[in-house]
Design a protein around this motif. Structure first.
Motif, PDB file in Angstrom:
ATOM      1  N   VAL A 148      88.648 -22.493 -32.636  1.00 27.34           N
ATOM      2  CA  VAL A 148      87.325 -22.971 -33.034  1.00 27.34           C
ATOM      3  C   VAL A 148      87.430 -23.534 -34.447  1.00 27.34           C
ATOM      4  O   VAL A 148      87.876 -22.838 -35.368  1.00 27.34           O
ATOM      5  CB  VAL A 148      86.265 -21.847 -33.029  1.00 27.34           C
ATOM      6  N   VAL A 149      87.042 -24.788 -34.615  1.00 24.66           N
ATOM      7  CA  VAL A 149      87.012 -25.441 -35.926  1.00 24.66           C
ATOM      8  C   VAL A 149      85.556 -25.503 -36.357  1.00 24.66           C
ATOM      9  O   VAL A 149      84.726 -26.113 -35.671  1.00 24.66           O
ATOM     10  CB  VAL A 149      87.625 -26.854 -35.865  1.00 24.66           C
ATOM     11  N   ILE A 150      85.220 -24.884 -37.485  1.00 18.81           N
ATOM     12  CA  ILE A 150      83.818 -24.712 -37.880  1.00 18.81           C
ATOM     13  C   ILE A 150      83.545 -25.446 -39.191  1.00 18.81           C
ATOM     14  O   ILE A 150      84.240 -25.216 -40.194  1.00 18.81           O
ATOM     15  CB  ILE A 150      83.474 -23.223 -38.047  1.00 18.81           C
ATOM     16  N   CYS A 199      90.974 -17.995 -32.258  1.00 18.30           N
ATOM     17  CA  CYS A 199      91.330 -18.197 -33.660  1.00 18.30           C
ATOM     18  C   CYS A 199      90.329 -19.214 -34.217  1.00 18.30           C
ATOM     19  O   CYS A 199      89.760 -20.006 -33.457  1.00 18.30           O
ATOM     20  CB  CYS A 199      92.737 -18.759 -33.797  1.00 18.30           C
ATOM     21  N   PHE A 200      90.128 -19.202 -35.516  1.00 20.57           N
ATOM     22  CA  PHE A 200      89.189 -20.177 -36.067  1.00 20.57           C
ATOM     23  C   PHE A 200      89.640 -20.617 -37.448  1.00 20.57           C
ATOM     24  O   PHE A 200      90.381 -19.921 -38.150  1.00 20.57           O
ATOM     25  CB  PHE A 200      87.760 -19.616 -36.115  1.00 20.57           C
ATOM     26  N   CYS A 201      89.200 -21.815 -37.822  1.00 22.90           N
ATOM     27  CA  CYS A 201      89.442 -22.347 -39.158  1.00 22.90           C
ATOM     28  C   CYS A 201      88.187 -23.075 -39.612  1.00 22.90           C
ATOM     29  O   CYS A 201      87.304 -23.398 -38.804  1.00 22.90           O
ATOM     30  CB  CYS A 201      90.657 -23.275 -39.203  1.00 22.90           C
ATOM     31  N   ILE A 209      82.587 -27.002 -34.052  1.00 24.81           N
ATOM     32  CA  ILE A 209      81.140 -26.820 -34.222  1.00 24.81           C
ATOM     33  C   ILE A 209      80.747 -27.541 -35.495  1.00 24.81           C
ATOM     34  O   ILE A 209      81.169 -27.170 -36.592  1.00 24.81           O
ATOM     35  CB  ILE A 209      80.765 -25.328 -34.302  1.00 24.81           C
ATOM     36  N   THR A 210      79.946 -28.582 -35.360  1.00 29.79           N
ATOM     37  CA  THR A 210      79.602 -29.436 -36.497  1.00 29.79           C
ATOM     38  C   THR A 210      78.169 -29.933 -36.352  1.00 29.79           C
ATOM     39  O   THR A 210      77.578 -29.862 -35.270  1.00 29.79           O
ATOM     40  CB  THR A 210      80.569 -30.640 -36.577  1.00 29.79           C
ATOM     41  N   CYS A 211      77.619 -30.437 -37.458  1.00 34.24           N
ATOM     42  CA  CYS A 211      76.278 -31.024 -37.413  1.00 34.24           C
ATOM     43  C   CYS A 211      76.333 -32.528 -37.661  1.00 34.24           C
ATOM     44  O   CYS A 211      75.286 -33.168 -37.780  1.00 34.24           O
ATOM     45  CB  CYS A 211      75.357 -30.349 -38.437  1.00 34.24           C
ATOM     46  N   ARG A 212      77.549 -33.088 -37.756  1.00 39.59           N
ATOM     47  CA  ARG A 212      77.704 -34.524 -38.005  1.00 39.59           C
ATOM     48  C   ARG A 212      78.579 -35.141 -36.931  1.00 39.59           C
ATOM     49  O   ARG A 212      79.622 -34.581 -36.568  1.00 39.59           O
ATOM     50  CB  ARG A 212      78.314 -34.773 -39.384  1.00 39.59           C
ATOM     51  N   ASP A 213      78.177 -36.306 -36.466  1.00 38.10           N
ATOM     52  CA  ASP A 213      78.930 -37.008 -35.431  1.00 38.10           C
ATOM     53  C   ASP A 213      80.077 -37.764 -36.097  1.00 38.10           C
ATOM     54  O   ASP A 213      79.982 -38.953 -36.383  1.00 38.10           O
ATOM     55  CB  ASP A 213      78.010 -37.983 -34.691  1.00 38.10           C
ATOM     56  N   GLU A 214      81.189 -37.068 -36.364  1.00 39.03           N
ATOM     57  CA  GLU A 214      82.289 -37.646 -37.109  1.00 39.03           C
ATOM     58  C   GLU A 214      83.637 -37.465 -36.421  1.00 39.03           C
ATOM     59  O   GLU A 214      84.686 -37.443 -37.052  1.00 39.03           O
ATOM     60  CB  GLU A 214      82.346 -37.036 -38.519  1.00 39.03           C
ATOM     61  N   PHE A 215      83.610 -37.330 -35.080  1.00 35.59           N
ATOM     62  CA  PHE A 215      84.838 -37.162 -34.317  1.00 35.59           C
ATOM     63  C   PHE A 215      84.946 -38.217 -33.211  1.00 35.59           C
ATOM     64  O   PHE A 215      85.059 -37.872 -32.023  1.00 35.59           O
ATOM     65  CB  PHE A 215      84.905 -35.758 -33.704  1.00 35.59           C
TER      66      PHE A 215
END
Length: 358
Positions: free
Chosen positions: A132-134, A176-178, A254-260
């Motif tokens: 999980v990338v947060i 795992c998360f970062c 998990i993000t709040c910006r459309d940047e992927f």
């Protein structure tokens, strides 16, 4: 979302009454007027003009030149101040380790390889060690306005933050998360401490569950800071540090910006949390819904395909008031509550500074 404004020490201001740009303009205008006279002024007047302009070189006593002398070492003229300011900025960049971020090459669109892998239907599996990338900014916290801060990094936690990480750090969680942030590493670490969250990384023993932090001043092209993100950067870096190769099938952001745009089906796009909000803390239930999403993904063989199927990468499902979206969010909430009950995790909607609250 705006980030806290940090007032760093700045280069010394001009010693004259004029700013640098105004002083340069004055020099040009004065030189033009004096050239039109085509006559030399007494040295006393030259010296007076030089002092008035803060030490600007006037091309000798004849005032024949209008440029700034590059041989000057007075320390007061615009040329000398420009040299000092440039040296200061260079030293400051080295101190902050501001590595240049290389721009993405080519079009910011998913590759054909990614689309093929994302199109493989997801199946039930128990053999998975997902990642999980947060995003810290806007997902986990809302920074306080500068005039209300007790420190540069005072933040308000998102409701149910502690509940969410109690799930992630539970013995039964396979994740795992970062973290990643648009803040410099030092400030991002302080923010995590304010939120009472693990910081992990290769510099620690990683018993806290966190495998890394990607910040704005790290030398990770196309991930740290603002702008387009590329998950390949994280996958390669973590493979070197952890010996695990994560990828399309077992990574969720998990993000709040459309940047992927390069991995458009590997992220959950959530509403941004803000300092001033009309939503009561108990009603901002996204982190509870995120528990349900992660619980659902635990047994999926292809995260990208599953996220695409359920439209988690679209904001409508988390904010729309239509009947279908509301019913779907309610079903996720029920799954989250059941998961917390089984794992004996307390559900708290606290919104504040977790470190100071204990």
């Amino acid at each position: 979302m705006s980030t806290p404004i940090v007032f760093a020490s700045a280069p010394s201001r001009s010693r004259s009454l004029f700013g640098d740009q105004e002083q340069d303009d004055m020099s040009k205008l004065l030189g033009l007027a004096l050239n039109q006279r085509k006559s030399a002024l007494p040295s006393r007047e030259v010296e007076g003009l030089r002092k008035m302009l803060g030490g600007t070189s006037l091309g000798g006593t004849s005032l024949g030149g209008t440029g700034l002398s590059k041989d000057c070492d007075c320390g007061a003229c615009p040329y000398c101040r420009g040299v000092m300011d440039a040296s200061y900025d260079k030293a400051r960049r080295n101190l902050r380790r501001e590595a240049p971020v290389a721009p993405l090459s080519g079009a910011a669109t998913p590759s054909s390889s990614y689309l093929r892998r994302a199109a493989v239907p997801s199946k039930f599996t128990t053999d998975v060690r997902p990642l999980v990338v947060i995003a810290i900014d806007g997902v986990l916290d809302a920074p306080l306005p500068y005039h209300l801060q007790g420190g540069y990094d005072d933040v308000l936690s998102r409701p149910y933050l502690r509940t969410f990480f109690d799930y992630l750090l539970s013995r039964e969680s396979p994740y795992c998360f970062c973290f990643y942030s648009s803040l410099p590493r030092k400030q991002a670490l302080r923010t995590l401490e304010e939120l009472n969250l693990p910081t992990g990384g290769p510099e620690r023993d990683e018993r806290d569950g966190c495998v890394g932090l990607f910040a704005a001043d790290d030398t990770h092209p196309n991930f740290g800071g603002k702008g387009i993100k590329d998950l390949e950067v994280i996958w390669k870096e973590l493979e070197k540090e952890e010996g695990i190769r994560w990828g399309v099938e077992n990574t969720v952001v998990i993000t709040c910006r459309d940047e992927f745009p390069l991995q458009p089906f590997n992220y959950i796009l959530c509403p941004e949390t803000e300092y001033l909000s009309s939503v009561a803390p108990a009603d901002d239930i996204f982190l509870l819904l995120a528990i349900a999403c992660l619980k659902d993904l635990e047994t999926e063989s292809n995260f990208a395909a599953h996220i695409k199927e359920f439209d988690w990468h679209k904001p409508q499902i988390w904010s729309s008031r239509d009947e279908h979206s509301v019913n779907e969010r309610n079903s996720y909430l029920l799954l989250a509550v059941r998961t917390c009950a089984v794992l004996r995790i307390n559900i708290k909607a606290f919104r504040g500074n977790l470190r100071k609250s204990g």
